[in-house]
Motif scaffolding. Structure first.
Motif, PDB file in Angstrom:
ATOM      1  N   LYS A 181      50.336  22.603 -11.393  1.00 17.58           N
ATOM      2  CA  LYS A 181      49.423  23.261 -12.335  1.00 17.58           C
ATOM      3  C   LYS A 181      48.695  22.225 -13.187  1.00 17.58           C
ATOM      4  N   PHE A 182      49.433  21.217 -13.645  1.00 19.50           N
ATOM      5  CA  PHE A 182      48.821  20.141 -14.434  1.00 19.50           C
ATOM      6  C   PHE A 182      47.736  19.425 -13.636  1.00 19.50           C
ATOM      7  N   ILE A 183      48.010  19.126 -12.379  1.00 20.07           N
ATOM      8  CA  ILE A 183      47.034  18.435 -11.525  1.00 20.07           C
ATOM      9  C   ILE A 183      45.795  19.295 -11.316  1.00 20.07           C
ATOM     10  N   ILE A 184      45.996  20.601 -11.117  1.00 18.80           N
ATOM     11  CA  ILE A 184      44.846  21.491 -10.906  1.00 18.80           C
ATOM     12  C   ILE A 184      43.985  21.554 -12.159  1.00 18.80           C
ATOM     13  N   VAL A 185      44.626  21.668 -13.331  1.00 23.13           N
ATOM     14  CA  VAL A 185      43.870  21.687 -14.587  1.00 23.13           C
ATOM     15  C   VAL A 185      43.104  20.385 -14.756  1.00 23.13           C
ATOM     16  N   LEU A 186      43.781  19.260 -14.540  1.00 19.25           N
ATOM     17  CA  LEU A 186      43.155  17.949 -14.687  1.00 19.25           C
ATOM     18  C   LEU A 186      41.985  17.780 -13.726  1.00 19.25           C
ATOM     19  N   THR A 187      42.185  18.180 -12.472  1.00 18.11           N
ATOM     20  CA  THR A 187      41.157  18.002 -11.445  1.00 18.11           C
ATOM     21  C   THR A 187      39.938  18.872 -11.721  1.00 18.11           C
ATOM     22  N   THR A 188      40.151  20.154 -11.975  1.00 19.63           N
ATOM     23  CA  THR A 188      39.020  21.072 -12.127  1.00 19.63           C
ATOM     24  C   THR A 188      38.227  20.797 -13.408  1.00 19.63           C
ATOM     25  N   VAL A 189      38.932  20.558 -14.509  1.00 22.67           N
ATOM     26  CA  VAL A 189      38.230  20.288 -15.764  1.00 22.67           C
ATOM     27  C   VAL A 189      37.495  18.958 -15.688  1.00 22.67           C
ATOM     28  N   TYR A 231      34.509  24.755   0.598  1.00 22.76           N
ATOM     29  CA  TYR A 231      33.241  24.668  -0.126  1.00 22.76           C
ATOM     30  C   TYR A 231      33.354  23.716  -1.317  1.00 22.76           C
ATOM     31  N   TYR A 232      34.492  23.771  -2.010  1.00 18.26           N
ATOM     32  CA  TYR A 232      34.722  22.907  -3.173  1.00 18.26           C
ATOM     33  C   TYR A 232      34.774  21.434  -2.767  1.00 18.26           C
ATOM     34  N   ILE A 233      35.517  21.155  -1.704  1.00 13.92           N
ATOM     35  CA  ILE A 233      35.647  19.767  -1.248  1.00 13.92           C
ATOM     36  C   ILE A 233      34.304  19.225  -0.772  1.00 13.92           C
ATOM     37  N   VAL A 234      33.587  20.035   0.010  1.00 14.96           N
ATOM     38  CA  VAL A 234      32.280  19.594   0.509  1.00 14.96           C
ATOM     39  C   VAL A 234      31.300  19.380  -0.646  1.00 14.96           C
ATOM     40  N   SER A 235      31.324  20.283  -1.627  1.00 16.94           N
ATOM     41  CA  SER A 235      30.443  20.139  -2.791  1.00 16.94           C
ATOM     42  C   SER A 235      30.749  18.854  -3.550  1.00 16.94           C
ATOM     43  N   PHE A 253      25.291   6.540 -12.643  1.00 18.14           N
ATOM     44  CA  PHE A 253      25.611   7.319 -11.447  1.00 18.14           C
ATOM     45  C   PHE A 253      26.880   6.809 -10.765  1.00 18.14           C
ATOM     46  N   MET A 254      27.094   5.503 -10.791  1.00 16.89           N
ATOM     47  CA  MET A 254      28.242   4.918 -10.099  1.00 16.89           C
ATOM     48  C   MET A 254      29.578   5.329 -10.723  1.00 16.89           C
ATOM     49  N   ILE A 255      29.585   5.660 -12.022  1.00 20.97           N
ATOM     50  CA  ILE A 255      30.847   6.049 -12.648  1.00 20.97           C
ATOM     51  C   ILE A 255      31.388   7.363 -12.078  1.00 20.97           C
ATOM     52  N   ASN A 256      30.544   8.117 -11.365  1.00 22.79           N
ATOM     53  CA  ASN A 256      31.011   9.347 -10.733  1.00 22.79           C
ATOM     54  C   ASN A 256      31.880   9.084  -9.515  1.00 22.79           C
ATOM     55  N   LEU A 257      31.735   7.900  -8.900  1.00 26.71           N
ATOM     56  CA  LEU A 257      32.414   7.642  -7.626  1.00 26.71           C
ATOM     57  C   LEU A 257      33.936   7.708  -7.730  1.00 26.71           C
ATOM     58  N   PRO A 258      34.569   6.956  -8.631  1.00 20.96           N
ATOM     59  CA  PRO A 258      36.042   7.040  -8.675  1.00 20.96           C
ATOM     60  C   PRO A 258      36.540   8.430  -9.038  1.00 20.96           C
ATOM     61  N   ILE A 259      35.845   9.111  -9.966  1.00 22.75           N
ATOM     62  CA  ILE A 259      36.272  10.461 -10.360  1.00 22.75           C
ATOM     63  C   ILE A 259      36.136  11.410  -9.174  1.00 22.75           C
ATOM     64  N   GLY A 260      35.005  11.329  -8.476  1.00 11.62           N
ATOM     65  CA  GLY A 260      34.766  12.207  -7.334  1.00 11.62           C
ATOM     66  C   GLY A 260      35.747  11.969  -6.203  1.00 11.62           C
ATOM     67  N   ILE A 261      36.058  10.706  -5.918  1.00 13.02           N
ATOM     68  CA  ILE A 261      36.979  10.381  -4.825  1.00 13.02           C
ATOM     69  C   ILE A 261      38.390  10.866  -5.150  1.00 13.02           C
ATOM     70  N   ALA A 270      39.268  13.185  -7.334  1.00  9.09           N
ATOM     71  CA  ALA A 270      39.281  14.649  -7.411  1.00  9.09           C
ATOM     72  C   ALA A 270      39.298  15.273  -6.013  1.00  9.09           C
ATOM     73  N   THR A 271      38.575  14.673  -5.074  1.00 12.18           N
ATOM     74  CA  THR A 271      38.564  15.177  -3.692  1.00 12.18           C
ATOM     75  C   THR A 271      39.950  15.072  -3.070  1.00 12.18           C
ATOM     76  N   ILE A 272      40.611  13.930  -3.256  1.00 11.18           N
ATOM     77  CA  ILE A 272      41.956  13.727  -2.700  1.00 11.18           C
ATOM     78  C   ILE A 272      42.950  14.700  -3.323  1.00 11.18           C
ATOM     79  N   LEU A 273      42.868  14.873  -4.645  1.00  9.00           N
ATOM     80  CA  LEU A 273      43.788  15.786  -5.328  1.00  9.00           C
ATOM     81  C   LEU A 273      43.550  17.232  -4.894  1.00  9.00           C
ATOM     82  N   THR A 274      42.290  17.597  -4.703  1.00 10.98           N
ATOM     83  CA  THR A 274      41.974  18.955  -4.239  1.00 10.98           C
ATOM     84  C   THR A 274      42.557  19.204  -2.858  1.00 10.98           C
ATOM     85  N   PHE A 275      42.358  18.244  -1.961  1.00 10.58           N
ATOM     86  CA  PHE A 275      42.868  18.370  -0.585  1.00 10.58           C
ATOM     87  C   PHE A 275      44.390  18.484  -0.577  1.00 10.58           C
ATOM     88  N   THR A 276      45.048  17.762  -1.500  1.00  8.91           N
ATOM     89  CA  THR A 276      46.512  17.689  -1.501  1.00  8.91           C
ATOM     90  C   THR A 276      47.174  18.840  -2.232  1.00  8.91           C
TER      91      THR A 276
END
Length: 527
Positions: free
Chosen positions: A8-16, A77-81, A167-175, A177-183
């Protein structure tokens, strides 16, 4: 099924975090336009397309996210977005031409609009039904924090690094967040497996894209392109009218519409959208006008402007989960709406009274009122949007409410641009007339400045006099802009105060915790 413990903590952290990342990008470029324009060799008017293209993509995709998530499966859809948003962020940073960065900003807006909407749906599923208003409060924190962090982070980057880093600061957050979403984020039962039973309303989607996209373009670009003297504005105005009228007529007639407009037959929803429109107008206009006032007139740097916004906003952010907990107990939304609109109106009115020699922290109290006001109306208006609707119509009601908020913001920025330009011209004319009427004082001031320049620089008296006159003219310009910004704050205050009596038309019965939770749950389909 609700998540537990670490998951639950990971989901809150990832989505927010993902939502905040998207919202940061709506405002972070505002403080970087000059640097971007210089780097790419274009004008400020041209580079402002990076804002327009992102906004157009956002406002088109928001009402369609519920359908797209259902069709492709929400997790997919979330992961692709997220991948689209992250990749587009990298391409924006690597862009070497205006056309290139405009295209990638549009793509980023497509991914970002879906990212914001689906983050909220996933977050709500992590909570038990009775606790979903609290989830709404947590997400509301991001809704206000994101646009506020943008100028702060952007200002710091521009002062210390270069614009591609925004724009580059989005890369680590996006990567991450994608891994956490998949997992950690599970698919819903049957997710994405009913494509054959889902009717795709191609006509409705097309009309919506043309109508809303062209309307957003007209609102974003109207002032800078001199409104209807510009052929593109004329064409887009016609297309917006045809697209929106056609969209409304078609969606009311078709059996399975992309956006269910029939819910607007509910009086409560109609009046709630009016309040939501004004909230969008106030939120976006304040984020636009205050930074320009601070930097153009008060002499704040971009970073100082961002810092002045941050502390009062953080105080207001604390209110979101508090409001969520109170409303989870079944407290009526009406008192919150009234208090929130009064507080925001008070913020705008106090801001219209600032003197031109204020310091950075003199805005703390008015900005704190703004943050408290917004925090007190977001969740209550969401609940009011669905009060009186059937549960099956909740997603449609929330989707329309969200789209109206975006359009309110676009209208607010367009209105403020036009109003500032008009009042600036009037104030400058008055100031120049007053200077001419007091010719002796004007002459004495010119001579004093010219003599000071001669003494300091050794310039001849003729050139020093011309410089002195230019300085006085610049000061008149600055004062005229200052007065026009104060007028704009007064106009915003007027909007907020005038709509308060309309609460009489809202449904005022006290809702149960189950009703509150159901309204919050609806957002996972529509937002």
């Amino acid at each position: 099924m609700a998540a537990k413990g670490f998951t639950k903590f990971i989901i809150v952290l990832t989505t927010v975090s993902a939502a905040v990342m998207e919202l940061v990008d709506t405002s972070i470029v505002n403080v970087a336009l000059s640097d971007m324009a210089g780097s790419l060799g274009v004008s400020i008017e041209d580079i402002s397309w990076v804002i327009t293209s992102y906004a157009i993509a956002n406002v088109i995709i928001i009402p369609l996210t519920g359908f797209l998530a259902e069709y492709f499966g929400r997790k997919n859809y979330y992961i692709v977005s997220m991948i689209i948003f992250t990749l587009a962020s990298y391409m924006c940073a690597e862009s070497n031409s205006l056309i290139e960065i405009i295209i990638w900003r549009f793509v980023q807006g497509v991914g970002g609009g879906a990212l914001l909407s689906t983050s909220q749906a996933i977050l709500f599923d992590a909570f038990e039904v009775k606790d979903r208003p609290i989830a709404s409060g947590l997400f509301g924190m991001g809704l206000v924090l994101g646009p506020t962090l943008g100028p702060t982070i952007g200002g710091y980057i521009i002062e210390n690094f270069s614009w591609p880093l925004i724009f580059m600061i989005n890369l680590p957050i996006g990567i991450v967040a994608t891994i956490l979403t998949f997992t950690y984020i599970d698919k819903k039962p049957g997710e994405g497996k009913n494509k054959a039973n889902i009717h795709i309303d191609y006509t409705g989607i097309g009309l919506l894209a043309v109508g809303i996209g062209c309307l957003q373009y007209v609102l974003e670009r109207g002032q800078s392109d001199d409104w209807f003297s510009n052929d593109a504005i004329k064409v887009c105005s016609v297309l917006a009218a045809v697209g929106l009228i056609g969209f409304i007529a078609y969606e009311l007639r078709v059996k399975n519409p992309a956006v269910n407009l029939r819910v607007l037959g509910n009086r409560n929803l109609v009046f709630t959208t009016i309040f939501t429109f004004v909230v969008g107008l106030g939120l976006y206009t304040s984020v636009f006008v205050y930074p320009v006032l601070a930097q153009r007139v008060l002499g704040f740097s971009a970073y100082e402007t961002g810092l002045s916004l941050l502390p009062p906003t953080l105080i207001g952010v604390i209110m979101f989960p508090v409001v969520g907990r109170i409303m989870a107990k079944g407290v009526s939304a009406i008192p919150f709406v009234i208090a929130g609109f009064f507080l925001f109106g008070a913020y705008a009115w106090l801001s219209a009274k600032v003197s031109p020699d204020v310091g950075r922290w003199d805005f703390f109290f008015p900005l704190a009122l703004r943050a408290f006001g917004i925090s007190m109306v977001q969740l209550p208006l969401i609940n009011q949007a669905v009060a009186g609707l059937q549960p099956k119509d909740y997603p449609a009601g929330i989707a329309l409410n969200n789209m109206i908020r975006q359009l309110g913001g676009a209208f607010g920025i367009a209105m403020s641009n036009t109003y500032i330009a008009h009042t600036y011209a009037q104030h400058r004319s008055d100031l120049v007339a007053n200077a001419a009427q007091g010719a002796a004082n004007f002459t004495n001031q010119t001579n004093a400045i010219a003599q000071g320049l001669v003494a300091r620089t050794g310039a001849d008296i003729t050139s020093a006099t011309h410089t002195a006159q230019a300085i006085i003219s610049a000061n008149i310009d600055k004062q005229a802009y200052y007065l026009s910004y104060l007028d704009t704050f007064r106009l915003v205050a007027l909007f907020f105060i005038l709509v308060i009596p309309l609460v009489a038309f809202l449904r005022t019965r006290k809702t149960s915790p189950t009703d509150q939770a159901a309204a919050a749950k609806a957002m996972q389909e529509a937002h």
